[in-house]
Design an enzyme around this catalytic site. Structure first.
Site, PDB file in Angstrom:
ATOM      1  CB  SER A  78      -0.914   0.011   1.223  1.00 37.81           C
ATOM      2  OG  SER A  78      -1.715  -1.141   1.207  1.00 37.81           O
TER       3      SER A  78
ATOM      4  CG  HIS B  75     -12.355   0.638   3.606  1.00 37.71           C
ATOM      5  ND1 HIS B  75     -11.626  -0.381   3.033  1.00 37.71           N
ATOM      6  CD2 HIS B  75     -11.661   1.028   4.686  1.00 37.71           C
ATOM      7  CE1 HIS B  75     -10.523  -0.586   3.732  1.00 37.71           C
ATOM      8  NE2 HIS B  75     -10.526   0.249   4.760  1.00 37.71           N
TER       9      HIS B  75
ATOM     10  CB  CYS C 205     -10.158   1.596   0.499  1.00 37.01           C
ATOM     11  SG  CYS C 205     -11.419   0.594  -0.293  1.00 37.01           S
TER      12      CYS C 205
END
Lengths: 392, 574
Positions: free
Chosen positions: B311, B353, B366
């Site tokens: 991420s 989410h 997300c």
């Protein structure tokens, strides 16, 4: 068969060669000594054979011999995969074409200079310079700095002998001094100033123009050439000019050679008793550094005797050149004399630490079949000149 | 006078002058200096010896010596003189096999030159040799400068090490000699020419047994010239803290740099190896163990290991979208339900989410949002922006063997998967998984883009003022949007454990999947947000989530640096 043979010439050459064989035994053992002895026997036969031929033959043969020797060097430059490219192999036998090129160039120069009755201008020197420069450059590329330089003194002495004025020759080759001084801008500037003054008072326009242009150009080109030189060549020169900054051991070699000669003192340590020579810091002790072993084992006594034989041989050759009536024969003999003289003094100067290490063998003495044969071929031609010296 | 007579005389006299010179010179050498030369020649009496130059020191940013020299004793032998019994005794004292000693000494072609066969011998060995030295022939003991690394393993990967020069290296560069030490890795290798100095030469007189008698007056010795010191930007104290924080983990890499000018503060890679051991010379067995160790201690993980960024790559996808004006910050996609169907495959998110805008998608990391964003932007735009930011390229740090990493583009994917590569590959790329690989240093440098208004400094360890920057031409508006989101990550998102009291920290968590076990835990953060002075990129291998392991450690590193640095303007308190 031996009638009219000048025994002073072949005799002194043979004595030197026998001394050489002795020293080779001392420095390199019986194996190489045997080889050298075989070469010597063959060389003497060739010399005696040449002595019987009329010198005139060489006038016609010289272009062929000259081109053939250039061709041989060319071949090794193209084909040889050993570095440096100095040797051509025929089975067991390996020859060094650069040695024969010396002989061939002397003949070729004599041929050209003899045909030219008057040598006055720089333009007269154009072809002789070219004749000497071509083999010299080819050998320089091999690379073999030691063999490449010999062509210059041969050219100078031969053209001087053929009638070129000494001052003219000096101006012609002054760019070499320019090159040598160009390492320091100050020395170069002083040299150029002196040259200018000299040329001004000489009052010859062509000399002035040639001298200034060529010298300035050389001073500018030299740094470029320096950078393109092989590292070991640069190191040798640096080692000579400043032996203290030399991590590669070139000056080390000189020092060891000086120790060998110096420790010989009056009568030397005796044949086979040298101590320096058996150590490995003189890797060329049976070739380029054989003189230091001679100095070690026979002392100053040995050196003076060997020197005396050389001087006697050179003097006989010089006298022969003077007495010979035929112009070709005379000029050729002067060339042979120049060749042997230059190599002798160059080699001695190197081993005694007077000159930079340039890898010049001692004529007749150093190990090497090609060099020995080539020198004896030249001696043979001189013998035939001597036999016919009264003929025009 | 006849012309030919003149020429004859000129040449004759030249020969006579040259002859006179040769005679005069041999009189000088053989008669006036003959006694001296005889003495020198007696038993190969003089020898030249190279005096090794002390290597330059390496200093950290506060002047702490992180590599210096200490004196050490060496043993050398002269092959031509050494005899059987001496060899046997020496082998026993030094605990080296006779064949190994002979083999070592054979590198030197001249049997009269001494060759070093053992470095850094102990006092015990030294005294044993000194005791027997009168019976030994051809053995010498001497002092030489040896490399010393006061911090041992801690700085191993950046400093590297020196070792005895190999025959191959000797052939390449003739300014080195047998037995010399040469930089083999890290700064020691990269800055070898600055650090090494110049050899000195000593001319020494020896006796028949090869023992030194004294120096030769005739040839003056040249003193060695020490190498230059290397001033680095490394912060040893901070590196020590990092090592302490990572105590519980086996394999990790940490890069800390000053984001404004690319000065490297910490370049830590774990596990390491004590470089001092190389100075002794490693035995072959030790080498084998070192090279076969599965955790690769020789490898600098910070510059040479490449990981999927996970991420931590998402901010750059966001930048690509914003900069190319394909999306705005308010853009929403299909809400995150924890999974996303693409044809027959299902792509998951780590949490549910719901609907998010771009900022919140970064804050909460997300995956579903970024799958859709990435495939909307397309591979070409992602590649273009990421490539400008420096992914897939060397950063240019002054260390050898830096790795490029991998940034796939259209042709790369086609080569790898053929024509039918799918959106799935873009999905993976959008969350920093799959084919993309980055080194921790690369990732650290990429994040400096948020500090320098779109410019990225070339990282460097040597201390210099003229840092090279390269411009990425990413719009400032896009950078500002993402930077605010990065502050949100630590403030309220996945990176809250990286919080530092009273200091606003920006950062991004990352969890990098790998086939060899548990996920790698990543965090990249910089602080203070208003005027960043430190940027940390931390990878802890096989440790789990970025938010739970790497984030808190990064927080401690930032806190440690900002509170300890002397020009600190923040008063920290819990």
């Amino acid at each position: 068969m031996f009638r009219k043979i000048d025994f002073t010439i072949i005799g002194s050459a043979t004595i030197l060669a026998l001394l050489g064989v002795m020293m080779i035994f001392s420095t390199a053992g019986p194996g190489l000594m045997t080889r050298q002895t075989v070469w010597l026997g063959f060389s003497i036969l060739v010399a005696l054979f040449f002595a019987r031929i009329s010198p005139r033959i060489w006038v016609n043969l010289s272009p062929v011999i000259y081109l053939a020797s250039l061709f041989l060097i060319f071949i090794i430059l193209l084909k040889s995969d050993v570095y440096p490219k100095r040797w051509i192999k025929f089975g067991e036998l390996s020859l060094q074409p650069s040695e024969f090129a010396k002989f061939a160039t002397v003949l070729m120069l004599a041929n050209y200079l003899a045909a030219k009755k008057k040598l006055q201008n720089f333009s007269d020197m154009l072809i002789p310079v070219a004749i000497a420069a071509v083999p010299s450059l080819l050998i320089f590329v091999e690379p073999d700095l030691g063999a490449a330089q010999i062509f210059l003194p041969i050219l100078i002495i031969m053209s001087f002998w053929a009638g070129m004025s000494g001052l003219k020759i000096l101006i012609l080759f002054s760019p070499i001094i320019s090159a040598a001084t160009s390492f320091s801008i100050y020395i170069w500037a002083i040299y150029m100033l002196l040259l200018l003054v000299f040329l001004y008072f000489r009052k010859q326009l062509t000399d002035l123009i040639y001298g200034l242009v060529s010298n300035s150009l050389m001073g500018l080109i030299m740094p470029v050439v320096w950078n393109s030189m092989k590292v070991y060549q640069q190191k040798r020169i640096i080692a000579f000019f400043s032996p203290w900054i030399d991590p590669q051991g070139m000056s080390w070699q000189i020092i060891q050679s000086k120790i060998a000669i110096g420790s010989g003192r009056f009568l030397g340590k005796g044949f086979l008793s040298g101590t320096q020579k058996k150590l490995e810091f003189l890797p060329e002790r049976h070739t380029d550094f054989i003189f230091s072993c001679l100095g070690e084992e026979f002392g100053i006594f040995g050196i003076i005797i060997v020197l005396a034989i050389y001087v006697y041989l050179l003097y006989r050759l010089l006298l022969l050149a003077k007495e010979t009536r035929n112009r070709f024969s005379s000029i050729m003999t002067s060339g042979v004399m120049a060749w042997i003289a230059y190599q002798t003094f160059m080699n001695m100067g190197v081993t005694m630490g007077l000159l930079p290490v340039t890898g010049v063998p001692l004529p007749f003495v150093s190990y090497g079949g090609s060099a020995l044969l080539s020198c004896f071929m030249a001696i043979g031609v001189c013998l035939s000149v001597s036999r016919t010296k009264l003929a025009y | 006078m006849d012309e030919s007579v003149v020429k004859f005389k000129v040449i004759r006299n030249t020969i006579l002058v040259l002859t006179a010179i040769v005679i005069i010179w041999s009189v000088k050498l053989q008669i006036f200096e003959g006694r001296k030369y005889s003495r020198l020649s007696e038993e190969n009496r003089i020898r030249q010896k190279y005096a090794e130059a002390p290597r330059g020191k390496i200093l950290d940013r506060h002047g702490v010596e992180i590599a210096n020299t200490r004196p050490g004793f060496y043993v050398s032998i002269v092959r031509a003189i050494i005899d059987e019994t001496t060899l046997k005794n020496l082998s026993r004292i030094l605990d080296i096999e006779e064949t190994v000693i002979i083999e070592k000494s054979m590198i030197e072609k001249n049997p009269n030159n001494p060759v070093k066969i053992a470095h850094d011998i102990s006092y015990g060995q030294l005294s044993l040799i000194e005791e027997g030295i009168d019976e030994f022939s051809g053995v010498e003991v001497g002092v030489e400068p040896l490399r010393n690394y006061p911090y041992g393993e801690l700085l191993f990967h950046q400093i590297g090490y020196v070792g005895e020069i190999a025959s191959k290296e000797l052939e390449k560069d003739d300014s080195y000699f047998i037995g010399d030490y040469i930089g083999k890795m890290g700064l020691e290798l990269y800055y070898e020419n600055i650090l090494r100095g110049t050899h000195g030469i000593e001319y020494i007189e020896v006796d028949a047994r090869g023992k030194e008698v004294g120096k030769i007056a005739e040839k003056r010795s040249i003193p060695p010239i020490a190498g230059d010191d290397l001033q680095t930007t490394i912060d040893v104290a901070l590196t020590e803290s990092v090592a302490v924080y990572l105590e519980d983990y086996e394999r990790a890499a940490c890069v800390c740099l000053d984001p404004k000018d690319g000065e490297i503060l910490v370049l830590y890679s774990k596990p390491g190896f004590d470089p001092n051991l190389f100075t002794h010379g490693l035995q072959k067995i030790q080498w084998d163990i070192l090279n076969k160790d599965p955790s690769a201690p020789m490898y600098n993980r910070a510059t040479m290991s490449c990981y999927p960024p996970g991420s931590t790559f998402k901010p750059f996808i966001a930048l690509a979208g914003l900069d190319s004006k394909i999306v705005g910050n308010s853009r929403r996609f299909e809400p995150c339900t924890g999974m996303y169907r693409l044809g027959r495959r299902i792509f998951r998110c780590w949490k549910t989410h719901g609907s998010l805008n771009l900022s919140n998608a970064i804050v909460n990391s997300c995956d579903i949002y970024f799958y859709q964003l990435g495939s909307l932007i397309g591979i070409d735009t992602i590649y273009d922006r990421a490539n400008r930011i420096g992914f897939g390229k060397k950063t240019g740090i002054d260390l050898p063997n830096e790795k490029n990493g991998i940034l796939p583009d259209r042709t790369w994917l086609e080569r790898r998967y053929g024509r039918n590569w799918t959106r799935g590959h873009i999905f993976n790329l959008s969350i920093g998984q799959g084919d993309i690989l980055v080194s921790p240093l690369q990732l650290a440098c990429a994040y400096t883009i948020f500090v320098n208004e779109g410019k990225i400094p070339m990282p460097h360890i040597i201390d210099k003022n003229d840092t090279t920057f390269f411009t990425t031409a990413i719009s400032e508006e896009a950078l500002e949007t993402v930077r605010i989101a990065l502050a949100g990550v630590v403030d309220r998102g996945t990176g809250t454990l990286a919080r530092v009291p009273n200091i606003e920290v920006c950062g991004k968590t990352g969890t990098s999947q790998n086939p060899h076990g548990e996920d790698h835990s990543l965090f990249v953060g910089f602080a203070p947000a208003s005027n960043p002075r430190i940027l940390v990129c931390l990878v802890v291998e096989n440790a789990g989530h970025g938010g739970s392991v790497a984030a808190p450690i990064t927080g401690r590193i930032i806190k440690s640096y900002l509170s300890s640095s002397p020009d600190n303007m923040f008063v920290l308190s819990d």
